[in-house]
Design a protein around this motif. Structure first.
Motif, PDB file in Angstrom:
ATOM      1  N   MET A   1       0.847  -1.169   0.000  1.00 28.69           N
ATOM      2  CA  MET A   1       0.000   0.000   0.000  1.00 28.69           C
ATOM      3  C   MET A   1       0.893   1.233   0.000  1.00 28.69           C
ATOM      4  O   MET A   1       1.865   1.307   0.740  1.00 28.69           O
ATOM      5  CB  MET A   1      -0.897  -0.019   1.246  1.00 28.69           C
ATOM      6  CG  MET A   1      -1.824   1.144   1.312  1.00 28.69           C
ATOM      7  SD  MET A   1      -3.053   1.028   2.611  1.00 28.69           S
ATOM      8  CE  MET A   1      -2.108   1.480   4.025  1.00 28.69           C
ATOM      9  N   ALA A   2       0.557   2.169  -0.860  1.00 30.12           N
ATOM     10  CA  ALA A   2       1.329   3.414  -0.933  1.00 30.12           C
ATOM     11  C   ALA A   2       0.383   4.581  -1.160  1.00 30.12           C
ATOM     12  O   ALA A   2      -0.594   4.475  -1.896  1.00 30.12           O
ATOM     13  CB  ALA A   2       2.332   3.337  -2.073  1.00 30.12           C
ATOM     14  N   ARG A   3       0.661   5.692  -0.518  1.00 27.56           N
ATOM     15  CA  ARG A   3      -0.092   6.925  -0.772  1.00 27.56           C
ATOM     16  C   ARG A   3       0.488   7.568  -2.025  1.00 27.56           C
ATOM     17  O   ARG A   3       1.699   7.639  -2.187  1.00 27.56           O
ATOM     18  CB  ARG A   3       0.017   7.869   0.408  1.00 27.56           C
ATOM     19  CG  ARG A   3      -0.709   7.338   1.614  1.00 27.56           C
ATOM     20  CD  ARG A   3      -0.931   8.451   2.626  1.00 27.56           C
ATOM     21  NE  ARG A   3      -1.652   7.959   3.774  1.00 27.56           N
ATOM     22  CZ  ARG A   3      -2.977   7.852   3.859  1.00 27.56           C
ATOM     23  NH1 ARG A   3      -3.723   8.228   2.851  1.00 27.56           N
ATOM     24  NH2 ARG A   3      -3.552   7.375   4.940  1.00 27.56           N
ATOM     25  N   VAL A   4      -0.401   8.021  -2.912  1.00 27.50           N
ATOM     26  CA  VAL A   4       0.028   8.648  -4.159  1.00 27.50           C
ATOM     27  C   VAL A   4      -0.754   9.940  -4.363  1.00 27.50           C
ATOM     28  O   VAL A   4      -1.827  10.125  -3.795  1.00 27.50           O
ATOM     29  CB  VAL A   4      -0.180   7.712  -5.377  1.00 27.50           C
ATOM     30  CG1 VAL A   4       0.682   6.469  -5.266  1.00 27.50           C
ATOM     31  CG2 VAL A   4      -1.631   7.315  -5.536  1.00 27.50           C
ATOM     32  N   THR A   5      -0.212  10.824  -5.181  1.00 27.69           N
ATOM     33  CA  THR A   5      -0.903  12.055  -5.562  1.00 27.69           C
ATOM     34  C   THR A   5      -1.251  11.944  -7.044  1.00 27.69           C
ATOM     35  O   THR A   5      -0.378  11.706  -7.884  1.00 27.69           O
ATOM     36  CB  THR A   5      -0.011  13.286  -5.318  1.00 27.69           C
ATOM     37  OG1 THR A   5       0.342  13.309  -3.932  1.00 27.69           O
ATOM     38  CG2 THR A   5      -0.747  14.562  -5.665  1.00 27.69           C
ATOM     39  N   LEU A   6      -2.535  12.095  -7.355  1.00 33.22           N
ATOM     40  CA  LEU A   6      -3.007  12.026  -8.736  1.00 33.22           C
ATOM     41  C   LEU A   6      -2.694  13.333  -9.455  1.00 33.22           C
ATOM     42  O   LEU A   6      -2.435  14.354  -8.807  1.00 33.22           O
ATOM     43  CB  LEU A   6      -4.510  11.756  -8.739  1.00 33.22           C
ATOM     44  CG  LEU A   6      -4.954  10.468  -8.031  1.00 33.22           C
ATOM     45  CD1 LEU A   6      -6.475  10.390  -7.989  1.00 33.22           C
ATOM     46  CD2 LEU A   6      -4.379   9.253  -8.711  1.00 33.22           C
ATOM     47  N   PRO A   7      -2.717  13.342 -10.797  1.00 34.97           N
ATOM     48  CA  PRO A   7      -2.452  14.576 -11.541  1.00 34.97           C
ATOM     49  C   PRO A   7      -3.367  15.736 -11.142  1.00 34.97           C
ATOM     50  O   PRO A   7      -2.988  16.893 -11.267  1.00 34.97           O
ATOM     51  CB  PRO A   7      -2.682  14.169 -12.999  1.00 34.97           C
ATOM     52  CG  PRO A   7      -2.404  12.712 -13.031  1.00 34.97           C
ATOM     53  CD  PRO A   7      -2.878  12.192 -11.683  1.00 34.97           C
ATOM     54  N   SER A   8      -4.544  15.427 -10.619  1.00 35.46           N
ATOM     55  CA  SER A   8      -5.474  16.470 -10.187  1.00 35.46           C
ATOM     56  C   SER A   8      -5.053  17.105  -8.875  1.00 35.46           C
ATOM     57  O   SER A   8      -5.595  18.123  -8.473  1.00 35.46           O
ATOM     58  CB  SER A   8      -6.862  15.861 -10.002  1.00 35.46           C
ATOM     59  OG  SER A   8      -6.830  14.903  -8.946  1.00 35.46           O
ATOM     60  N   GLY A   9      -4.110  16.464  -8.181  1.00 35.34           N
ATOM     61  CA  GLY A   9      -3.693  16.936  -6.870  1.00 35.34           C
ATOM     62  C   GLY A   9      -4.368  16.174  -5.741  1.00 35.34           C
ATOM     63  O   GLY A   9      -3.989  16.301  -4.582  1.00 35.34           O
ATOM     64  N   ASP A  10      -5.388  15.384  -6.062  1.00 33.70           N
ATOM     65  CA  ASP A  10      -6.061  14.564  -5.052  1.00 33.70           C
ATOM     66  C   ASP A  10      -5.118  13.467  -4.586  1.00 33.70           C
ATOM     67  O   ASP A  10      -4.294  12.969  -5.355  1.00 33.70           O
ATOM     68  CB  ASP A  10      -7.330  13.917  -5.614  1.00 33.70           C
ATOM     69  CG  ASP A  10      -8.439  14.917  -5.894  1.00 33.70           C
ATOM     70  OD1 ASP A  10      -8.316  16.075  -5.472  1.00 33.70           O
ATOM     71  OD2 ASP A  10      -9.423  14.529  -6.539  1.00 33.70           O
ATOM     72  N   GLU A  11      -5.266  13.078  -3.329  1.00 33.85           N
ATOM     73  CA  GLU A  11      -4.468  11.977  -2.801  1.00 33.85           C
ATOM     74  C   GLU A  11      -5.265  10.687  -2.886  1.00 33.85           C
ATOM     75  O   GLU A  11      -6.495  10.699  -2.789  1.00 33.85           O
ATOM     76  CB  GLU A  11      -4.062  12.259  -1.359  1.00 33.85           C
ATOM     77  CG  GLU A  11      -3.085  13.408  -1.260  1.00 33.85           C
ATOM     78  CD  GLU A  11      -2.533  13.586   0.133  1.00 33.85           C
ATOM     79  OE1 GLU A  11      -2.787  12.737   1.002  1.00 33.85           O
ATOM     80  OE2 GLU A  11      -1.840  14.583   0.344  1.00 33.85           O
ATOM     81  N   ALA A  40     -11.991  10.445  -5.945  1.00 36.98           N
ATOM     82  CA  ALA A  40     -10.793  11.148  -6.402  1.00 36.98           C
ATOM     83  C   ALA A  40     -10.915  11.472  -7.888  1.00 36.98           C
ATOM     84  O   ALA A  40     -11.441  10.688  -8.668  1.00 36.98           O
ATOM     85  CB  ALA A  40      -9.561  10.297  -6.155  1.00 36.98           C
ATOM     86  N   ARG A  41     -10.440  12.651  -8.259  1.00 43.34           N
ATOM     87  CA  ARG A  41     -10.472  13.070  -9.668  1.00 43.34           C
ATOM     88  C   ARG A  41      -9.149  12.683 -10.315  1.00 43.34           C
ATOM     89  O   ARG A  41      -8.105  12.737  -9.694  1.00 43.34           O
ATOM     90  CB  ARG A  41     -10.639  14.582  -9.758  1.00 43.34           C
ATOM     91  CG  ARG A  41     -11.929  15.075  -9.141  1.00 43.34           C
ATOM     92  CD  ARG A  41     -11.903  16.564  -8.920  1.00 43.34           C
ATOM     93  NE  ARG A  41     -10.815  16.866  -7.969  1.00 43.34           N
ATOM     94  CZ  ARG A  41     -10.078  17.973  -8.015  1.00 43.34           C
ATOM     95  NH1 ARG A  41     -10.298  18.883  -8.925  1.00 43.34           N
ATOM     96  NH2 ARG A  41      -9.117  18.176  -7.132  1.00 43.34           N
ATOM     97  N   ILE A  42      -9.197  12.299 -11.564  1.00 43.12           N
ATOM     98  CA  ILE A  42      -7.974  11.951 -12.287  1.00 43.12           C
ATOM     99  C   ILE A  42      -7.272  13.219 -12.744  1.00 43.12           C
ATOM    100  O   ILE A  42      -6.066  13.343 -12.669  1.00 43.12           O
ATOM    101  CB  ILE A  42      -8.288  11.013 -13.473  1.00 43.12           C
ATOM    102  CG1 ILE A  42      -8.802   9.687 -12.913  1.00 43.12           C
ATOM    103  CG2 ILE A  42      -7.056  10.795 -14.333  1.00 43.12           C
ATOM    104  CD1 ILE A  42      -9.308   8.735 -13.942  1.00 43.12           C
ATOM    105  N   ALA A  43      -8.037  14.197 -13.218  1.00 42.96           N
ATOM    106  CA  ALA A  43      -7.485  15.487 -13.637  1.00 42.96           C
ATOM    107  C   ALA A  43      -8.291  16.582 -12.951  1.00 42.96           C
ATOM    108  O   ALA A  43      -9.452  16.391 -12.604  1.00 42.96           O
ATOM    109  CB  ALA A  43      -7.555  15.633 -15.158  1.00 42.96           C
ATOM    110  N   ASP A  44      -7.712  17.731 -12.752  1.00 41.19           N
ATOM    111  CA  ASP A  44      -8.392  18.787 -11.999  1.00 41.19           C
ATOM    112  C   ASP A  44      -9.587  19.398 -12.715  1.00 41.19           C
ATOM    113  O   ASP A  44     -10.416  20.048 -12.103  1.00 41.19           O
ATOM    114  CB  ASP A  44      -7.421  19.871 -11.555  1.00 41.19           C
ATOM    115  CG  ASP A  44      -6.743  20.584 -12.698  1.00 41.19           C
ATOM    116  OD1 ASP A  44      -6.963  20.221 -13.866  1.00 41.19           O
ATOM    117  OD2 ASP A  44      -5.975  21.513 -12.417  1.00 41.19           O
ATOM    118  N   ASP A  45      -9.715  19.177 -14.015  1.00 43.57           N
ATOM    119  CA  ASP A  45     -10.850  19.745 -14.752  1.00 43.57           C
ATOM    120  C   ASP A  45     -11.907  18.693 -15.107  1.00 43.57           C
ATOM    121  O   ASP A  45     -12.812  18.954 -15.858  1.00 43.57           O
ATOM    122  CB  ASP A  45     -10.374  20.451 -16.014  1.00 43.57           C
ATOM    123  CG  ASP A  45      -9.689  19.514 -16.997  1.00 43.57           C
ATOM    124  OD1 ASP A  45      -9.550  18.311 -16.693  1.00 43.57           O
ATOM    125  OD2 ASP A  45      -9.282  19.987 -18.068  1.00 43.57           O
ATOM    126  N   GLY A  46     -11.786  17.478 -14.564  1.00 44.86           N
ATOM    127  CA  GLY A  46     -12.771  16.434 -14.809  1.00 44.86           C
ATOM    128  C   GLY A  46     -12.561  15.651 -16.094  1.00 44.86           C
ATOM    129  O   GLY A  46     -13.374  14.820 -16.437  1.00 44.86           O
TER     130      GLY A  46
END
Length: 60
Positions: A1-11, A40-46
């Protein structure tokens, strides 16, 4: 298990062990529809990373 940050900035949490994935996906609060409120969003603009909008019932 690892915490990651998506391109949208969501964790998010990345699960790689089969048993961990099965356990989480069998728990209704964690098996959310990708476009549901609070998911969680994949990109910040949906949009998908490719720039295309995902279909309503499917992830990118």
């Amino acid at each position: 298990m690892a915490r990651v940050t998506l391109p949208s900035g969501d964790e998010a949490v990345l699960l790689t062990r089969y048993d961990d994935v099965r356990q989480v996906l069998s728990d209704p609060p964690f098996a959310a529809v990708p476009d549901s409120e609070g998911a969680a969003r994949i990109a910040d603009d949906g949009t998908c990373p490719s720039g295309n909008s995902p279909a309503p019932a499917s992830p990118c």
